[in-house]
Design a protein around this motif. Sequence first.
Motif, PDB file in Angstrom:
ATOM      1  N   ALA A 140     -12.440  12.452  -2.626  1.00 24.48           N
ATOM      2  CA  ALA A 140     -12.810  11.044  -2.753  1.00 24.48           C
ATOM      3  C   ALA A 140     -11.631  10.165  -2.385  1.00 24.48           C
ATOM      4  N   ASN A 141     -11.933   8.984  -1.865  1.00 25.49           N
ATOM      5  CA  ASN A 141     -10.950   7.938  -1.581  1.00 25.49           C
ATOM      6  C   ASN A 141     -11.293   6.726  -2.421  1.00 25.49           C
ATOM      7  N   ILE A 142     -10.264   6.039  -2.905  1.00 27.91           N
ATOM      8  CA  ILE A 142     -10.442   4.751  -3.576  1.00 27.91           C
ATOM      9  C   ILE A 142      -9.242   3.889  -3.207  1.00 27.91           C
ATOM     10  N   GLY A 143      -9.514   2.615  -2.884  1.00 32.92           N
ATOM     11  CA  GLY A 143      -8.391   1.791  -2.475  1.00 32.92           C
ATOM     12  C   GLY A 143      -8.734   0.332  -2.297  1.00 32.92           C
ATOM     13  N   ALA A 144      -7.772  -0.385  -1.713  1.00 34.32           N
ATOM     14  CA  ALA A 144      -7.904  -1.820  -1.466  1.00 34.32           C
ATOM     15  C   ALA A 144      -7.258  -2.141  -0.132  1.00 34.32           C
ATOM     16  N   GLY A 145      -7.720  -3.223   0.486  1.00 34.91           N
ATOM     17  CA  GLY A 145      -7.161  -3.612   1.773  1.00 34.91           C
ATOM     18  C   GLY A 145      -7.197  -5.105   1.985  1.00 34.91           C
ATOM     19  N   LEU A 146      -6.490  -5.535   3.023  1.00 35.54           N
ATOM     20  CA  LEU A 146      -6.456  -6.928   3.438  1.00 35.54           C
ATOM     21  C   LEU A 146      -6.780  -6.973   4.925  1.00 35.54           C
ATOM     22  N   ASP A 147      -7.652  -7.903   5.328  1.00 37.52           N
ATOM     23  CA  ASP A 147      -7.986  -8.091   6.734  1.00 37.52           C
ATOM     24  C   ASP A 147      -7.485  -9.445   7.195  1.00 37.52           C
ATOM     25  N   PHE A 148      -6.834  -9.458   8.372  1.00 38.95           N
ATOM     26  CA  PHE A 148      -6.338 -10.688   8.985  1.00 38.95           C
ATOM     27  C   PHE A 148      -6.868 -10.724  10.411  1.00 38.95           C
ATOM     28  N   GLY A 149      -8.088 -11.230  10.557  1.00 38.67           N
ATOM     29  CA  GLY A 149      -8.732 -11.219  11.861  1.00 38.67           C
ATOM     30  C   GLY A 149      -9.048  -9.791  12.268  1.00 38.67           C
ATOM     31  N   ARG A 150      -8.531  -9.382  13.426  1.00 36.18           N
ATOM     32  CA  ARG A 150      -8.776  -8.023  13.914  1.00 36.18           C
ATOM     33  C   ARG A 150      -7.848  -6.985  13.274  1.00 36.18           C
ATOM     34  N   PHE A 151      -6.801  -7.431  12.602  1.00 31.73           N
ATOM     35  CA  PHE A 151      -5.823  -6.512  12.004  1.00 31.73           C
ATOM     36  C   PHE A 151      -6.107  -6.302  10.522  1.00 31.73           C
ATOM     37  N   GLY A 152      -5.806  -5.109  10.043  1.00 33.36           N
ATOM     38  CA  GLY A 152      -6.000  -4.812   8.632  1.00 33.36           C
ATOM     39  C   GLY A 152      -4.930  -3.869   8.119  1.00 33.36           C
ATOM     40  N   VAL A 153      -4.742  -3.895   6.825  1.00 30.66           N
ATOM     41  CA  VAL A 153      -3.837  -2.968   6.153  1.00 30.66           C
ATOM     42  C   VAL A 153      -4.532  -2.529   4.870  1.00 30.66           C
ATOM     43  N   ASP A 154      -4.433  -1.245   4.547  1.00 33.16           N
ATOM     44  CA  ASP A 154      -5.011  -0.795   3.280  1.00 33.16           C
ATOM     45  C   ASP A 154      -4.161   0.294   2.669  1.00 33.16           C
ATOM     46  N   LEU A 187      -1.301   9.434  -1.562  1.00 33.44           N
ATOM     47  CA  LEU A 187      -1.386   8.000  -1.320  1.00 33.44           C
ATOM     48  C   LEU A 187      -1.324   7.807   0.179  1.00 33.44           C
ATOM     49  N   ILE A 188      -2.172   6.932   0.705  1.00 28.01           N
ATOM     50  CA  ILE A 188      -2.284   6.731   2.147  1.00 28.01           C
ATOM     51  C   ILE A 188      -2.153   5.235   2.435  1.00 28.01           C
ATOM     52  N   VAL A 189      -1.249   4.880   3.342  1.00 29.81           N
ATOM     53  CA  VAL A 189      -1.087   3.495   3.778  1.00 29.81           C
ATOM     54  C   VAL A 189      -1.458   3.443   5.258  1.00 29.81           C
ATOM     55  N   SER A 190      -2.371   2.534   5.614  1.00 31.44           N
ATOM     56  CA  SER A 190      -2.888   2.486   6.987  1.00 31.44           C
ATOM     57  C   SER A 190      -2.825   1.078   7.548  1.00 31.44           C
ATOM     58  N   LEU A 191      -2.598   1.013   8.852  1.00 35.15           N
ATOM     59  CA  LEU A 191      -2.769  -0.218   9.637  1.00 35.15           C
ATOM     60  C   LEU A 191      -3.959   0.019  10.537  1.00 35.15           C
ATOM     61  N   SER A 192      -4.790  -0.995  10.738  1.00 30.97           N
ATOM     62  CA  SER A 192      -5.982  -0.832  11.575  1.00 30.97           C
ATOM     63  C   SER A 192      -6.125  -2.003  12.538  1.00 30.97           C
ATOM     64  N   LEU A 193      -6.812  -1.737  13.638  1.00 29.43           N
ATOM     65  CA  LEU A 193      -7.083  -2.754  14.646  1.00 29.43           C
ATOM     66  C   LEU A 193      -8.520  -2.606  15.093  1.00 29.43           C
ATOM     67  N   LYS A 194      -9.311  -3.686  14.926  1.00 30.75           N
ATOM     68  CA  LYS A 194     -10.690  -3.684  15.431  1.00 30.75           C
ATOM     69  C   LYS A 194     -10.670  -3.968  16.914  1.00 30.75           C
ATOM     70  N   LEU A 195     -11.446  -3.194  17.654  1.00 30.98           N
ATOM     71  CA  LEU A 195     -11.492  -3.350  19.111  1.00 30.98           C
ATOM     72  C   LEU A 195     -12.609  -4.288  19.534  1.00 30.98           C
TER      73      LEU A 195
END
Length: 195
Positions: A140-154, A187-195
Motif C-alpha cells: 500500500a501507498n499513502i501520502g500527500a502532494g502539491l501540484d503547481f500547474g504541470r509540475f508536482g511533488v509528493d 519513504l518515496i519522494v517524487s517530482l512529476s511532470l504532466k505532458l
Amino acid sequence: MKKTLLTAVFALLSITAFSQKKSGIGIKGGLNYSANGDYFESIGDAAREPDRNVGYHLGLFGQLAISRLYIRPELIYSKTKSDYQGDKFDISKIDAPILLGARIIGPLHLFAGPAFQYILDTEFEGITIDSIENDFTIGANIGAGLDFGRFGVDIRYERGFTENEATFVSTNGLGGPSRIDARPDQLIVSLSLKL
C-alpha cells in the motif's frame, strides 16, 4: 495475473488522456529511502550514513479527475537498497500503484491505494541469493502532494503486505542458509511532470 495487471494499468493511462482538465498523463522520478522490512530500526543508521539506503525510481502515470477526486495509476521502475550489517541488499522491481486521491485545498492533495510489485532482480553484496519467496507482492501507498500547474511533488510511505523472504548462502560457505525480509518499507519522494 501480471499481464492482466499491466494491461489494466495501460488502459487506465490511455483513458486519462481524453479526460477533464485536471486529468492527463505524465512522467515522474525521484528518490526512495528503503529498509525492506526493517525501516524504523534503521533510522539511526541512516542519520550516520544517509546515502546507504537511498534508491531511485522512474516511471509514468495517468490521472483521471472527477471533481475533487482522482484515480492515478502508475507504472514505475524502482531500484532500492538496504543495509544489513554493512552489506548492501539491492532490489530492482516494477511497481504499479493505483491511487485514489482528493484535492484538499489549493495545490494540496492526499492519496492512498494498493501497490503491486514485481521483483525483477535481487543482489546481496558478497552473498549468493538462492531464492526470493514471491516475485509478485502487494502493498500500500499513502501520502500527500502539491501540484503547481504541470509540475508536482509528493511524498509517500510504502509498505508491503505480503510476507516475502530472500534466502541466501554466504559465498565463503560458512553457515547454513539465512533469510531476510524483502517486503518494501520505504519513504518515496517524487517530482512529476504532466505532458
